[in-house]
Design a protein around this motif. Structure first.
Motif, PDB file in Angstrom:
ATOM      1  N   ASP A 160      36.836  33.913  49.450  1.00  0.00           N
ATOM      2  CA  ASP A 160      37.991  33.055  49.181  1.00  0.00           C
ATOM      3  C   ASP A 160      38.822  33.597  48.024  1.00  0.00           C
ATOM      4  OD1 ASP A 160      37.364  31.358  51.208  1.00  0.00           O
ATOM      5  OD2 ASP A 160      36.367  29.859  49.957  1.00  0.00           O
ATOM      6  N   VAL A 161      38.128  34.173  47.021  1.00  0.00           N
ATOM      7  CA  VAL A 161      38.857  34.727  45.877  1.00  0.00           C
ATOM      8  C   VAL A 161      39.690  35.926  46.329  1.00  0.00           C
ATOM      9  CG1 VAL A 161      38.647  35.767  43.591  1.00  0.00           C
ATOM     10  CG2 VAL A 161      37.111  33.916  44.249  1.00  0.00           C
ATOM     11  N   LEU A 162      39.091  36.769  47.189  1.00  0.00           N
ATOM     12  CA  LEU A 162      39.832  37.925  47.704  1.00  0.00           C
ATOM     13  C   LEU A 162      41.035  37.465  48.514  1.00  0.00           C
ATOM     14  CD1 LEU A 162      36.986  40.401  48.718  1.00  0.00           C
ATOM     15  CD2 LEU A 162      38.598  40.610  46.821  1.00  0.00           C
ATOM     16  N   ASP A 163      40.848  36.419  49.337  1.00  0.00           N
ATOM     17  CA  ASP A 163      41.959  35.889  50.130  1.00  0.00           C
ATOM     18  C   ASP A 163      43.082  35.395  49.223  1.00  0.00           C
ATOM     19  OD1 ASP A 163      40.833  36.413  52.521  1.00  0.00           O
ATOM     20  OD2 ASP A 163      40.136  34.372  52.934  1.00  0.00           O
ATOM     21  N   PHE A 164      42.686  34.727  48.144  1.00  0.00           N
ATOM     22  CA  PHE A 164      43.659  34.199  47.190  1.00  0.00           C
ATOM     23  C   PHE A 164      44.466  35.361  46.596  1.00  0.00           C
ATOM     24  CE2 PHE A 164      43.917  31.121  43.257  1.00  0.00           C
ATOM     25  CZ  PHE A 164      45.297  31.112  43.382  1.00  0.00           C
ATOM     26  N   ALA A 165      43.763  36.408  46.157  1.00  0.00           N
ATOM     27  CA  ALA A 165      44.434  37.563  45.549  1.00  0.00           C
ATOM     28  C   ALA A 165      45.383  38.223  46.549  1.00  0.00           C
ATOM     29  CB  ALA A 165      43.392  38.564  45.044  1.00  0.00           C
TER      30      ALA A 165
ATOM     31  N   ALA B  38      52.543  37.443  49.523  1.00  0.00           N
ATOM     32  CA  ALA B  38      53.681  36.532  49.436  1.00  0.00           C
ATOM     33  C   ALA B  38      54.798  37.204  48.641  1.00  0.00           C
ATOM     34  CB  ALA B  38      53.272  35.213  48.785  1.00  0.00           C
ATOM     35  N   LYS B  39      54.409  37.819  47.515  1.00  0.00           N
ATOM     36  CA  LYS B  39      55.418  38.462  46.674  1.00  0.00           C
ATOM     37  C   LYS B  39      56.052  39.641  47.414  1.00  0.00           C
ATOM     38  CE  LYS B  39      57.795  39.199  43.035  1.00  0.00           C
ATOM     39  NZ  LYS B  39      58.845  38.263  42.669  1.00  0.00           N
TER      40      LYS B  39
ATOM     41  N   LYS C 154      35.945  37.407  39.242  1.00  0.00           N
ATOM     42  CA  LYS C 154      34.882  37.101  40.196  1.00  0.00           C
ATOM     43  C   LYS C 154      33.851  38.231  40.237  1.00  0.00           C
ATOM     44  CE  LYS C 154      32.780  34.815  43.346  1.00  0.00           C
ATOM     45  NZ  LYS C 154      32.056  33.619  42.957  1.00  0.00           N
TER      46      LYS C 154
ATOM     47  N   ALA D 259      46.775  36.761  49.159  1.00  0.00           N
ATOM     48  CA  ALA D 259      47.880  35.846  49.440  1.00  0.00           C
ATOM     49  C   ALA D 259      48.967  35.983  48.375  1.00  0.00           C
ATOM     50  CB  ALA D 259      47.376  34.400  49.501  1.00  0.00           C
ATOM     51  N   LEU D 260      48.548  36.152  47.125  1.00  0.00           N
ATOM     52  CA  LEU D 260      49.508  36.325  46.029  1.00  0.00           C
ATOM     53  C   LEU D 260      50.345  37.581  46.240  1.00  0.00           C
ATOM     54  CD1 LEU D 260      47.366  35.542  42.865  1.00  0.00           C
ATOM     55  CD2 LEU D 260      49.492  34.402  43.473  1.00  0.00           C
ATOM     56  N   VAL D 261      49.632  38.686  46.475  1.00  0.00           N
ATOM     57  CA  VAL D 261      50.328  39.966  46.595  1.00  0.00           C
ATOM     58  C   VAL D 261      51.221  39.974  47.835  1.00  0.00           C
ATOM     59  CG1 VAL D 261      50.010  42.448  46.856  1.00  0.00           C
ATOM     60  CG2 VAL D 261      48.521  41.161  45.325  1.00  0.00           C
TER      61      VAL D 261
ATOM     62  N   VAL E  98      37.266  29.230  39.839  1.00  0.00           N
ATOM     63  CA  VAL E  98      37.354  30.487  40.600  1.00  0.00           C
ATOM     64  C   VAL E  98      36.015  31.243  40.536  1.00  0.00           C
ATOM     65  CG1 VAL E  98      38.422  32.788  40.630  1.00  0.00           C
ATOM     66  CG2 VAL E  98      39.854  30.751  40.450  1.00  0.00           C
TER      67      VAL E  98
ATOM     68  N   SER F  31      45.795  28.668  49.534  1.00  0.00           N
ATOM     69  CA  SER F  31      44.903  29.160  48.481  1.00  0.00           C
ATOM     70  C   SER F  31      45.002  28.280  47.239  1.00  0.00           C
ATOM     71  CB  SER F  31      45.252  30.598  48.113  1.00  0.00           C
ATOM     72  OG  SER F  31      44.746  31.485  49.081  1.00  0.00           O
TER      73      SER F  31
ATOM     74  N   MET G  19      33.834  30.051  43.155  1.00  0.00           N
ATOM     75  CA  MET G  19      34.306  30.130  44.534  1.00  0.00           C
ATOM     76  C   MET G  19      33.584  31.257  45.270  1.00  0.00           C
ATOM     77  SD  MET G  19      38.428  29.640  44.156  1.00  0.00           S
ATOM     78  CE  MET G  19      38.925  30.342  45.738  1.00  0.00           C
ATOM     79  N   LYS G  20      33.600  31.195  46.618  1.00  0.00           N
ATOM     80  CA  LYS G  20      33.032  32.287  47.396  1.00  0.00           C
ATOM     81  C   LYS G  20      33.880  33.542  47.174  1.00  0.00           C
ATOM     82  CE  LYS G  20      32.781  29.845  51.216  1.00  0.00           C
ATOM     83  NZ  LYS G  20      32.896  29.648  52.668  1.00  0.00           N
ATOM     84  N   GLU G  21      33.238  34.702  47.107  1.00  0.00           N
ATOM     85  CA  GLU G  21      33.960  35.940  46.833  1.00  0.00           C
ATOM     86  C   GLU G  21      35.090  36.158  47.855  1.00  0.00           C
ATOM     87  OE1 GLU G  21      31.560  39.162  45.762  1.00  0.00           O
ATOM     88  OE2 GLU G  21      33.289  40.458  45.386  1.00  0.00           O
TER      89      GLU G  21
END
Lengths: 198, 198
Positions: free
Chosen positions: A39-44, A50-51, B51, A46-48, A32, B13, A35-37
């Motif tokens: 992509d990390v923001l997208d991941f974060a 989805a929940k 990050k 996506a988590l929030v 992580v 992700s 990773m590109k910043e």
């Protein structure tokens, strides 16, 4: 204690996921960092998201971001047949097959006395309510072919008996591409038992 | 297409992480849906913070949330010896051993012609700069005992030769608890070559 705090926290978060131990968690955390910043923001996000945005369909129990879910709402589907599965992932497996066009009912669990899960803990009452609608002509029980899945299928089939609705169970037998030589005895005996005339 | 959009995004992700394929990604995504909201938020924060707050120590190249890193700043450490490793994870492995009290230098890579990584792509110039400080008496080369690691160690040892600083390489041999019978020939030959008088 050995890592800077931000990475320790990330490792701890990864370790909460199933099947991820400390070594894999550390590997993922370091990945992580590289990773590109973006992509990390997208991941974060996506988590929030989805929940926050996902819930269960009030009709069928499938996972959805709208209620009722797209399958329940779809007027082109055959509304006389319901396929009962254990898990939202099973709906996806069925949909990928592209041959079933009926509705679903997701139990979100199976009866498992070992884990203290009884009939009252799975989404069966909603199924019974749906069956009062007279358009339903068949219920396919597609729980997994293991002890818990069989017990759950058996339990539901007994509940449905008085209603007179046709209740079927998916077939057990040899998987396509499998090999008789390597089949276990129970599967083979089910395959013989379920033989059909050609 | 089969999953609601928020879960598709989360699966995507997870799939960007190393060693995680579509099935594992789906399993992890569904696991996240059943996590406590608080834990999911913590996970998302941990990603963004790691990050954002972490970088490389300008002195040794170790990963850190402060510059210089805690190890470089620690006045109780032996500042006459530098252990050169490939990766921040190797610093952690060394620290866990609890027997080394010197400084580190993290290359963040190894020379690997196969992957097009040359001497100029790893953190060697900074090492040379640090060595101009006359307090350094020894450099331990602790790159991995494989082709790239050996080549990198060899390269650095040649660079340091003119400086007259003592340059050592970690020992190769049988791992403790290992079994002679199962050792590969190269390891065994290194173990014999490196034998010591008792």
């Amino acid at each position: 204690m050995y890592y800077p705090e931000p990475i320790t926290k990330l490792i701890d978060s990864f370790m909460k996921l199933p099947g991820i131990g400390p070594k894999t968690a550390a590997r993922l955390a370091f990945f992580v960092l590289n990773m590109k910043e973006e992509d990390v923001l997208d991941f974060a996000k996506a988590l929030v998201n989805a929940k926050r945005d996902l819930g269960y369909c009030s009709v069928c129990g499938h996972i959805t971001d709208q209620d009722p879910c797209v399958i329940c709402k779809d007027e082109r589907r055959d509304r006389s047949i319901i396929c009962v599965v254990q898990d939202p992932k099973d709906v996806i497996a069925m949909e990928k097959m592209k041959e079933y066009n009926g509705l679903y009912h997701v139990l979100n669990g199976v009866i498992s006395p070992m884990e203290g899960i009884g009939p009252e803990d799975i989404n069966v009452p909603d199924l019974l309510k749906r069956l009062q609608d007279e358009t339903i002509k068949e219920v396919i029980l597609a729980t997994n072919p293991n002890i818990e899945g069989e017990a759950t299928a058996m339990y539901i089939s007994r509940l449905l008996k008085p209603s007179g609705i046709r209740t079927t169970r998916i077939a057990h037998g040899l998987p396509v591409g499998g090999d008789l030589e390597y089949a276990d005895e129970v599967t083979l005996s089910k395959a013989i038992e379920g033989r059909r005339e050609l």
